[in-house]
Design a protein around this motif. Structure first.
Motif, PDB file in Angstrom:
ATOM      1  N   THR A  29       0.824  -1.097   0.046  1.00  0.00           N
ATOM      2  CA  THR A  29       0.060   0.174   0.079  1.00  0.00           C
ATOM      3  C   THR A  29       0.874   1.181   0.076  1.00  0.00           C
ATOM      4  O   THR A  29       2.132   1.201   0.540  1.00  0.00           O
ATOM      5  N   HIS A  30       0.083   2.383  -0.491  1.00  0.00           N
ATOM      6  CA  HIS A  30       0.943   3.724  -0.668  1.00  0.00           C
ATOM      7  C   HIS A  30       0.087   4.743   0.027  1.00  0.00           C
ATOM      8  O   HIS A  30      -1.090   4.809  -0.095  1.00  0.00           O
TER       9      HIS A  30
ATOM     10  N   ASN B 176      -4.840   5.560   5.831  1.00  0.00           N
ATOM     11  CA  ASN B 176      -4.727   4.230   5.517  1.00  0.00           C
ATOM     12  C   ASN B 176      -4.755   3.586   6.959  1.00  0.00           C
ATOM     13  O   ASN B 176      -5.373   2.309   6.822  1.00  0.00           O
ATOM     14  N   ILE B 177      -3.945   3.697   7.847  1.00  0.00           N
ATOM     15  CA  ILE B 177      -4.087   3.059   8.950  1.00  0.00           C
ATOM     16  C   ILE B 177      -5.523   2.941   9.459  1.00  0.00           C
ATOM     17  O   ILE B 177      -5.972   1.789   9.884  1.00  0.00           O
TER      18      ILE B 177
ATOM     19  N   ILE C 283       2.770  -0.970   5.438  1.00  0.00           N
ATOM     20  CA  ILE C 283       3.386   0.242   4.882  1.00  0.00           C
ATOM     21  C   ILE C 283       4.493  -0.117   3.760  1.00  0.00           C
ATOM     22  O   ILE C 283       5.432  -0.535   4.450  1.00  0.00           O
ATOM     23  N   SER C 284       4.335   0.014   2.607  1.00  0.00           N
ATOM     24  CA  SER C 284       5.339  -0.052   1.602  1.00  0.00           C
ATOM     25  C   SER C 284       5.565   0.895   0.831  1.00  0.00           C
ATOM     26  O   SER C 284       5.335   0.722  -0.511  1.00  0.00           O
TER      27      SER C 284
ATOM     28  N   LYS D 197      -7.058   5.143   0.009  1.00  0.00           N
ATOM     29  CA  LYS D 197      -7.468   4.087   1.278  1.00  0.00           C
ATOM     30  C   LYS D 197      -8.501   3.349   0.813  1.00  0.00           C
ATOM     31  O   LYS D 197      -8.353   2.146   1.267  1.00  0.00           O
ATOM     32  N   TYR D 198      -9.487   3.563   0.030  1.00  0.00           N
ATOM     33  CA  TYR D 198     -10.609   2.830  -0.321  1.00  0.00           C
ATOM     34  C   TYR D 198     -10.044   1.623  -1.069  1.00  0.00           C
ATOM     35  O   TYR D 198     -10.876   0.784  -1.208  1.00  0.00           O
TER      36      TYR D 198
END
Length: 240
Positions: A10-11, A25-26, A39-40, A202-203
């Motif tokens: 995810t970014h 995101n979290i 987290i990447s 995020k979705y």
């Protein structure tokens, strides 16, 4: 089909081409019930696509280890180059995992051959801190699938099935057909895979529907899918 445990590709806006904050995101990963969220961010690079090296380094210390029941891993998406990676002030061996991928903005497909791509995927697999080969279904980077999958078996690394690649309106033309060949090779050589969203908003986090449809179609064995197996997860990933 079992419940999906995770999303580790995810970014956020830290990578400068995504649309949600790290906090968003979290919180979203937790709200949909993921047990593990990764987290990447893209590594710092010459084209300023990746996260700033100082912002990236701080992720490991600043991000909580757990949020509302979701365990948070800090990883990285590495850019594969000829015989290595363009690392800038980052020590990926200190992170929870590394995804190694080919990206045209630093690894132009026009000047790299089938043999080049095969060699550089194999070099990545033989790098100690690499955990996953990311989105290897990109038609711009053809390679010897059987040879690379067998090397993944030998080096005990994971192959990613990327939900974004399988978007029929996405840029990775023909990815579904390429993934079928990759998955059949993984079945033949008993190589585990991981399904990730490659979310840039995020979705999209936790959405691996395109991946699920494909593995169901080809009857890929669930016991080789990290998303459904806690033992496999614990084998490949370390919590902070």
């Amino acid at each position: 089909m079992k419940n999906n445990l995770l999303d580790l590709h995810t970014h956020s806006v830290l990578s400068r081409h995504a649309y949600s904050s790290l906090t968003e995101n979290i919180e979203y990963a937790s709200s949909i019930g993921l047990k593990y969220y990764g987290i990447s961010e893209h590594q710092p690079d010459s084209e300023n696509v990746g996260a700033h090296k100082y912002a990236f380094k701080n992720c490991y210390d600043i991000c909580p280890k757990e949020y509302n029941g979701t365990k948070i891993l800090v990883g990285i998406e590495l850019n594969i180059l000829d015989n290595g990676f363009d690392l800038t002030g980052i020590r990926p061996e200190e992170l929870s995992y590394s995804i190694a991928s080919m990206h045209g903005f630093v690894y132009p497909h026009e000047i790299h051959t089938f043999d080049d791509n095969t060699k550089n995927y194999i070099n990545a697999l033989n790098t100690s801190f690499v955990t996953i080969l990311g989105h290897i279904d990109n038609h711009n980077f053809p390679f010897d699938i059987d040879k690379v999958v067998k090397e993944a078996k030998k080096t005990d690394k994971l192959i990613e099935l990327n939900n974004s690649s399988l978007n029929p309106y996405g840029s990775r033309i023909g990815a579904r057909d390429i993934d079928k060949v990759i998955l059949e090779s993984c079945k033949q050589y008993n190589v585990p895979i991981i399904m990730n969203s490659d979310a840039h908003i995020k979705y999209a986090i936790g959405n691996i529907d395109n991946c699920k449809n494909l593995i169901e179609e080809i009857k890929f064995p669930e016991e080789l899918i990290v998303n459904y197996n806690e033992d496999l997860f614990n084998h490949y990933f370390k919590l902070r």
